[in-house]
Each structure stands twice: as structure tokens, then as C-alpha cells.
Design an enzyme around this catalytic site. Sequence first.
Site, mmCIF file in Angstrom:
data_model
loop_
_atom_site.group_PDB
_atom_site.id
_atom_site.type_symbol
_atom_site.label_atom_id
_atom_site.label_comp_id
_atom_site.label_asym_id
_atom_site.label_seq_id
_atom_site.Cartn_x
_atom_site.Cartn_y
_atom_site.Cartn_z
ATOM 1 C CE1 TYR A 13 104.270 -14.774 29.978
ATOM 2 C CE2 TYR A 13 105.391 -13.196 28.545
ATOM 3 C CZ TYR A 13 104.276 -13.963 28.858
ATOM 4 O OH TYR A 13 103.163 -13.903 28.047
ATOM 5 C CE1 TYR A 19 103.112 -17.334 27.233
ATOM 6 C CE2 TYR A 19 101.158 -17.387 25.846
ATOM 7 C CZ TYR A 19 101.975 -16.721 26.741
ATOM 8 O OH TYR A 19 101.655 -15.450 27.149
#
Length: 387
Positions: free
Chosen positions: A291, A342
Site C-alpha cells: 500500500y 489509486y
Amino acid sequence: MSGTIRDEAAIVGMGSTALSSKGGLEEDELTLACLAISAAIDDAGLEPSDVDGLALFDMESKREVEVARNLGLGEITFFAEVGYGGGAACATVGHAAMAVASGQCDVAVAWRARKRAAKSTRVWSQAPKRLDDSDQWTRPAGLLRPVDEIAMLTRRYMHEYGVTREQLANVALTLRRHANRNPRAAMYEKTLDLDQYLSARWISEPLCLFDNCLESDGALAVVITSAERARDLPHEPIYVHAYSQGLPEQHQIMSNFFCEDPLRGPSHAAARRLWANSDLKPHDVSCAQIYDAFSPLIPLSLEGYGFCERGEGAAFTEDGGLDWDGGRLPVNTSGGSLSEAYVHGFNHVIEAVRQLRGESTAQVEDASSCLVTSGECVPTSALLLRN
């Protein structure tokens, strides 16, 4: 039963819409979700009526009914929503895998659909005048956006361990090189060098433009079924080898500044359970999709998941440490959130499946296992996938 879900469920299909960080997409979130799920079901060689389990982010709360009705899914016997935004992607897959492994459903879909390309859609642009949650302790001090909160953490990281901007640049530049190989990436045709990085404008010092993810429109989905059924489907099964969630003691979401050790994030809690439920150890992992809403989250996560010692994550990025071709641990081989798109980290799950199918544009040689992680500064989750 072994007491774990180890290799008892597998990802057998994946699907995605276009991902757009500039200009956005015309479709609404529900339509995007249906398109990605439909593509994943087709990829799995299954029919919509086969699906009887659903797992999604709680930010898409109560969308199960609309998705099931619009796609003509079967009778749903399991559905779950997972909270905490960037911490949820791996958990949706993990919950779906647990539901399959425990007999709550036979075929589950996990997905994320999101529209954030337009600045007006972002949470920090819609903050209320009065705060009644933990934000009341940080917003008056000027920490208005997630990048402001991570900038505080990054400054502490630099102070404690001597982390440099050049080491943060290693993350951004490596992921950009990976994106330059990926036609789906927003930054496919845009190269980046160290001078451009160091001269970029501040977003929240010490984080510059290139330390920030690309807020995007798009949707992604995967289909999960039992290992036994997976062997009869078109694609090689990608097994959910291990899964965990992590919420440390006394944790404060995104602003964990007031505890004894602010740099010890949720990855440490998730890692403990993940490795305990796995036959693999960090040195066995072929590649990782970590992440990366902000660049410093990668070195912090490398430390949390045990690829190096505390304080060594930034140095791990040096000398091509994250490169797809010969790095110590190839990381975010699609370009990740910094350079592909994203979508709350769900594109990391998709890239892990591509790697283990041998379909990545930055294919790691003989990739046999992949770590996928969710957000480092919120209650989080992680997956270990293998082929």
C-alpha cells in the site's frame, strides 16, 4: 480442518474498468462496480448465477442489493462490509476466502469501485464545520488532509532514523519505472528522474508532489472459490495462502502521534498473524504489492512485515532494492498507487494475480508468491497469495 484457511480458497477471476486519475470516468460507482465484477466473473469462466457471496468496502455500504440485482447474481448467502478505507482491500478478499473455506458460500466476489478523480469528491474537501470524532484533536492544528498526517509521521521517521529525501525518491522513481512498462498506468508515458523529484512542489513538507498517490476513478474485482472447484476453471488457481488484519493497542487512525512508538504501525500487528498462519517467511516471497498512498509507507511496511529491521526500510530501497528485475524484493510492479492509479489499494490485489499468472508487464521471473498489504496508518489487512 487445520484451523486456518491456508490454500483452501483461490482467486479464479479478475476484472477491471479503465482507471482514470485525470478527467475521470462518466459512469457512476454502481455502474463501475457492475462492469468490473462482470468482467471478473467472465474471466473466471463462471455465470453470474454462480455467485453467492459478496465482500466490499463499507464506503459502498448497502450496494450488495443493487449489484446482485443488476448483475443477476444467485441467492446470496454471505455478504460482508469492511471499514477503514485504505486498510480494507486485502480484508475484502480475506473475508470472501474465509466464507468460501467455511462453507458460507461457494463463489464470492470482492471488489472496490471508487470515484475520486474530481477534487470536489475528496473527503477533506467536505469537512464539516464541527468535528465530533478524533479529528477534533488534529484538524485545528492544521492537519487537514491525509498527506498532512503522513508528513508528520515522515518527519519523525527522518528524525529517528536519518531517512533522506533521496531514499523516498527511490520509491517514487522505482514505481514510475514500473508504470512506464504498464500501458494501463496513468504515468505510462511520463518518465521521472531525481532532479524532477527534488525540485517538485511541496504538498506537505517533507512530502512533495511525487510522494502522493493518484486519486482515480475506476473499479476492480476478483472472484474467489474453493481450491477444489478452482482446479476445473480456465485459469491457474491463485491460492489465498494466508490472511490477516491488524489493529494495534491504543491505535489512533492516521494520527498515531501520541503513543510511545508512532512508527510502529498496524503492519506489525497484521504481520504477526499473517506469518503465523503461513508456511512461508519473508525471504520466501517472490514480490510484494505494498500500500503506497504515500511513498514513506513502503519502507515502513517493509519493516512491519519483517523484510528488514526497524529503521532499515529506507536503506532497503537503495541500489534498486525494489526493482522488478533483480531487486531484493520487487515492489508494486504495476506502478502502484503513485504511478498506476489509486483505487484504495485494490489494484495491488489485481497486480498480484497478474504476477502469479505470469501476466505482469514487469514480470518477476518464476514468481510463486506475493505479499499484498493495505494501509499502514489505519486498521489494516494483508494477504499472502501463491500459485
